[in-house]
Design a protein around this motif. Structure first.
Motif, PDB file in Angstrom:
ATOM      1  N   GLY A 287       2.066   4.547  -7.441  1.00  0.00           N
ATOM      2  CA  GLY A 287       0.824   4.311  -8.176  1.00  0.00           C
ATOM      3  C   GLY A 287       0.690   2.912  -8.715  1.00  0.00           C
ATOM      4  O   GLY A 287      -0.277   2.621  -9.429  1.00  0.00           O
TER       5      GLY A 287
ATOM      6  N   ARG B 190      -6.846   0.922   3.942  1.00  0.00           N
ATOM      7  CA  ARG B 190      -6.312   2.264   3.662  1.00  0.00           C
ATOM      8  C   ARG B 190      -6.349   2.614   2.176  1.00  0.00           C
ATOM      9  O   ARG B 190      -6.130   3.783   1.816  1.00  0.00           O
ATOM     10  N   LEU B 191      -6.596   1.640   1.304  1.00  0.00           N
ATOM     11  CA  LEU B 191      -6.571   1.904  -0.137  1.00  0.00           C
ATOM     12  C   LEU B 191      -7.747   2.789  -0.555  1.00  0.00           C
ATOM     13  O   LEU B 191      -8.842   2.707   0.024  1.00  0.00           O
TER      14      LEU B 191
ATOM     15  N   VAL C 129       0.835  -1.199   0.000  1.00  0.00           N
ATOM     16  CA  VAL C 129       0.000   0.000   0.000  1.00  0.00           C
ATOM     17  C   VAL C 129       0.873   1.253   0.000  1.00  0.00           C
ATOM     18  O   VAL C 129       0.603   2.225  -0.739  1.00  0.00           O
ATOM     19  N   ASP C 130       1.933   1.263   0.807  1.00  0.00           N
ATOM     20  CA  ASP C 130       2.845   2.412   0.811  1.00  0.00           C
ATOM     21  C   ASP C 130       3.511   2.582  -0.557  1.00  0.00           C
ATOM     22  O   ASP C 130       3.700   3.723  -1.025  1.00  0.00           O
TER      23      ASP C 130
ATOM     24  N   HIS D  82       2.188   1.741  -3.387  1.00  0.00           N
ATOM     25  CA  HIS D  82       1.172   2.275  -4.305  1.00  0.00           C
ATOM     26  C   HIS D  82       0.983   3.767  -4.102  1.00  0.00           C
ATOM     27  O   HIS D  82       0.829   4.525  -5.085  1.00  0.00           O
ATOM     28  N   LEU D  83       0.996   4.222  -2.863  1.00  0.00           N
ATOM     29  CA  LEU D  83       0.830   5.649  -2.607  1.00  0.00           C
ATOM     30  C   LEU D  83       1.997   6.464  -3.143  1.00  0.00           C
ATOM     31  O   LEU D  83       1.839   7.653  -3.452  1.00  0.00           O
ATOM     32  N   GLU D  84       3.175   5.831  -3.267  1.00  0.00           N
ATOM     33  CA  GLU D  84       4.347   6.544  -3.781  1.00  0.00           C
ATOM     34  C   GLU D  84       4.489   6.437  -5.294  1.00  0.00           C
ATOM     35  O   GLU D  84       4.829   7.407  -5.971  1.00  0.00           O
TER      36      GLU D  84
END
Length: 614
Positions: A540, A560-561, A533-534, A536-538
Motif C-alpha cells: 500500500g 496498472r495503478l 507498482v507490485d 504498492h499492491l502488496e
C-alpha cells in the motif's frame, strides 16, 4: 673553425607511432564525408533521443567504411592502383637507375660456381622475388646481359660481391618490396583489424540505436558516452590499457591534422575518377532537381506535403545557425575518423614500462593477510544468509533493510578496490620460477573467488534494500555495475589461471558495452515502475511524485495503478511529453501516447494537489 655536424634527433612519439596518411584523400571520399555530415546535421535531434540519431550513426559508419575501402593510391571507380596525382607522393616502385648501377653486385655469384645455384634458387622461389619478376621485367632483363663483361674485366671484384649477394636481396626485389610494405595496412602493429573494426562499429550503432526504442534520457546519455569509446576504438585500436588511454586523445588531434590533408585532397587532380568540380556540379544538379520536383509534388498532394514538411526542418536564422554548427562539428569528426582509418596509429608498443619484480615477502604477506580478512567476512556473510532477519536483529540491533542499506555502498567500494589490488599484485609479483607462478595462482585465485562472494552479498543487500524502500534509477544502475564487476572477477580468475591478460583490457570494454545494452534491453524505467507498482499492491506504499518523473517507457506499468493514483502518476509524464517530428520518432513515446492522449484531453486532475505519497 668548422662546426661539428648536428646528429639527427630521435623521432617524436607521433612520428614513430602515427605518421598519418602519405597521400591525399580522393575527392570522392571527401564528397561522401560531406554528404554524411549534411545528413547527420539534418536528422540529428539534440533535445531528445529519436530516429535521427540512428540515421546519423548509420551515415557516419557508411562514410568511414568508404574511407577504409578507398585507400591512398586506389581509384574507387576503376579499381586501378598506382595512379598518382601531382599532389601525391611519388611512386617508389619505378626506380630503374638503382637496378642499373647494382649490376656489378648481382654478377658476384657467377664468379664463384659453388654458391651460384643457391642464391639464384632462393631469389626465384621467394614470393617477393617472383612478384618483382612479374611487376618489373625491364630492370631484370637488362641487368642479365651486362653481367658477363664486368665479370671478365674485373675479376678481383668477384670475391667482394659474391659474399654480399648471398646474404642480401637483389636491388630489384628490394625496390618492389618497399612499396608493398608502405601501402599495406598495419594490422600487425596494433591497428584494429577488419573484424575488430566491424565489432566496435556494430557496438557503436547498437548503443546509438537505444535512443530510437527507449525514451529514458539518462539511459541514452550513458549509451552516447559508451558509443564515443567504442567509436574511438573502431578507428584507432589499442589493446593495452595505456594504448587505449592514448587512443582516447587521438580524435581531437586527428581533427587538426586532417585539415591540411583534406586541402590536399581538394587540390588533387588525377587521370582517374571525377574531379572536385564535377562532383560539386553533380550535387548541385541533384539538389536542384529534387527541389523542383519536390515542390511540384507537394503542391499536388497534401499527404506528400505533410511528409516533406516532417522530413525538412523549419527554416529560421536560429535553425540555420544550429544546422551549420552541427554540420561543422559532425564534419570535423568524420574527417578525423577518415584520417585515422586511412592510416591507423601503431599502438601495439604503447604499454607501461615493466617495473622491478617485488620480493616474495613484499607481496605474499599482504595478500595472505587480505585473503584471511576476506575469509572471515565471507564466513560472516554465510551466517547472515542462513540466519536471515532474526540473526541480524539479535546481533546488530538493526532491521534487515537498515542492515542492507548500510552495507551495499561499502561492499561496492571493496569490489572496485580488490580489482585494483589484483592488478598491482599480478604486475609486481615475480613469475620466473614454477614456485612463483604457483604462489601467484593460489593467492590471487583465492582472493578472486572470495571477491565473488562479496559481490553476491552486495547484490543480495541491494535486493533487500529495493524491496524495503522501492526501486530507483540509481539503485538499478549500481546493481548493474555490481553485476558487471562480478563478471570481471570471473574474467580475472581466468587470467590468473593462465597468467596472461593481454586480452583482458578489450574484454573489459566489451563486457561494459554488453552490460549497458542489457540494461537497455530490460527497459529500466518500466522495470522500476513495475517493481514499485507490485510493492504498492502488496504494502500500500507508493511514491507518486517519483514515478511521475520517469520517462514515457514507464507508462504501460503505471497504467496498472488504481485511480486516482493512475491519473496522478501519468499526468506528470503526459505534461512533459513533446510532439515528435519524423526524425524524433521514438518507439517508447509512441506507445505511451495511446495511454496519455486521453489523460491530456481530460485536463489536470484536481485530486493530485498536495498528494505525493500513499
Amino acid at each position: 673553425m668548422l662546426t661539428p655536424p648536428v646528429p639527427p634527433g630521435q623521432p617524436s612519439f607521433i612520428d614513430k607511432h602515427w605518421p598519418g596518411p602519405s597521400r591525399a584523400p580522393h575527392p570522392l571520399l571527401l564528397t561522401v564525408l560531406a554528404v554524411a555530415a549534411a545528413l547527420g546535421a539534418s536528422t540529428l535531434t539534440v533535445v531528445r533521443p529519436g530516429l535521427g540519431w540512428l540515421v546519423a550513426a548509420l551515415a557516419a559508419t557508411a562514410a568511414l567504411a568508404v574511407a577504409g575501402a578507398v585507400r591512398p593510391g586506389t581509384s574507387p571507380l576503376s579499381g586501378s592502383t598506382g595512379q598518382t596525382s601531382p599532389g601525391d607522393a611519388p611512386d617508389t616502385r619505378q626506380t630503374p637507375p638503382p637496378a642499373a648501377t647494382s649490376a656489378p653486385t648481382a654478377v658476384g655469384p657467377t664468379v664463384a660456381p659453388p654458391p651460384d645455384p643457391k642464391p639464384a634458387t632462393t631469389a626465384a622461389t621467394s614470393p617477393q622475388a617472383s612478384t618483382a619478376a612479374r611487376s618489373e621485367p625491364e630492370p631484370t632483363t637488362t641487368a642479365a646481359p651486362t653481367t658477363p663483361p664486368p665479370t671478365a674485366a674485373t675479376p678481383p671484384a668477384a670475391p667482394t660481391t659474391a659474399r654480399p649477394a648471398a646474404t642480401t636481396p637483389s636491388p630489384s626485389t628490394a625496390a618492389t618490396a618497399t612499396p608493398a610494405v608502405a601501402t599495406a595496412r598495419p594490422d600487425a602493429t596494433g591497428a584494429p583489424g577488419r573484424a575488430a573494426q566491424a565489432a566496435w562499429a556494430a557496438a557503436t550503432v547498437a548503443l546509438v540505436a537505444v535512443g530510437t526504442v527507449r525514451a529514458a534520457g539518462w539511459l541514452f546519455v550513458l549509451c552516447l558516452l559508451a558509443a564515443a569509446v567504442t567509436a574511438t576504438l573502431a578507428v584507432t585500436g589499442g589493446r593495452t590499457p595505456l594504448g587505449m588511454l592514448v587512443a582516447a586523445t587521438l580524435p581531437p588531434a586527428a581533427a587538426v591534422r586532417a585539415m591540411p590533408w583534406a586541402v590536399r585532397g581538394l587540390r588533387r587532380t588525377g587521370p582517374v575518377g571525377p574531379g572536385v568540380g564535377r562532383i560539386i556540379t553533380s550535387l548541385a544538379i541533384s539538389a536542384g532537381l529534387l527541389t523542383l520536383f519536390g515542390l511540384l509534388f507537394s503542391s499536388a498532394d497534401a499527404v506528400f506535403a505533410d511528409l516533406v514538411s516532417g522530413l525538412l526542418p523549419a527554416i529560421s536564422p536560429a535553425s540555420v545557425f544550429n544546422w551549420l554548427f552541427r554540420l561543422g562539428l559532425i564534419g570535423m569528426g568524420l574527417l578525423a575518423g577518415a584520417y585515422l582509418v586511412n592510416r591507423p596509429p601503431d599502438l601495439a608498443g604503447v604499454r607501461a614500462t615493466p617495473g622491478r619484480p617485488a620480493h616474495r615477502l613484499e607481496w605474499i604477506l599482504p595478500l595472505v593477510l587480505l585473503d584471511a580478512l576476506f575469509t572471515v567476512f565471507v564466513l560472516v556473510q554465510l551466517t547472515v544468509f542462513f540466519g536471515g532477519a532474526e540473526h541480524v536483529l539479535r546481533t546488530a540491533g538493526l532491521t534487515y533493510a537498515e542492515y542492507a542499506r548500510g552495507g551495499f555502498w561499502q561492499l561496492l567500494a571493496v569490489t572496485a578496490l580488490t580489482l585494483l589490488v589484483i592488478a598491482v599484485a599480478a604486475r609486481r609479483a615475480p613469475k620466473a620460477t614454477r614456485t612463483d607462478r604457483l604462489v601467484v595462482r593460489v593467492l590471487l585465485g583465492a582472493l578472486t573467488v572470495l571477491s565473488l562472494v562479496v559481490v553476491a552479498s552486495a547484490l543480495y543487500r541491494m535486493q533487500v534494500y529495493a524491496d524495503a524502500y522501492g526501486a530507483t534509477r540509481l539503485r538499478l544502475f549500481v546493481a548493474t555495475v555490481e553485476l558487471w564487476l562480478g563478471l570481471l572477477f570471473v574474467l580475472v580468475a581466468v587470467a590468473v589461471a593462465r597468467l596472461r591478460a593481454d586480452w583482458l583490457p578489450r574484454l573489459v570494454i566489451g563486457t561494459a558495452v554488453l552490460a549497458l545494452l542489457g540494461l537497455a534491453l530490460v527497459n529500466p524505467d518500466r522495470l522500476i515502475a513495475e517493481r514499485n507498482v507490485d510493492r504498492h499492491l502488496e504494502t500500500g506504499r507508493l511514491d507518486v511524485s517519483y514515478l511521475s518523473g520517469l520517462s514515457a517507457d514507464a507508462v504501460p506499468a503505471l497504467d496498472r495503478l488504481p485511480e486516482p493514483m493512475r491519473t496522478c502518476a501519468l499526468w506528470g509524464i503526459a505534461a512533459e511529453l513533446p510532439r515528435d517530428g519524423f526524425w524524433a520518432t521514438n518507439l517508447g513515446r509512441e506507445r505511451a501516447r495511446r495511454v496519455l492522449d486521453p489523460i491530456l484531453a481530460s485536463g489536470s486532475p484536481a485530486d493530485c494537489v498536495g498528494m505525493h505519497r500513499w
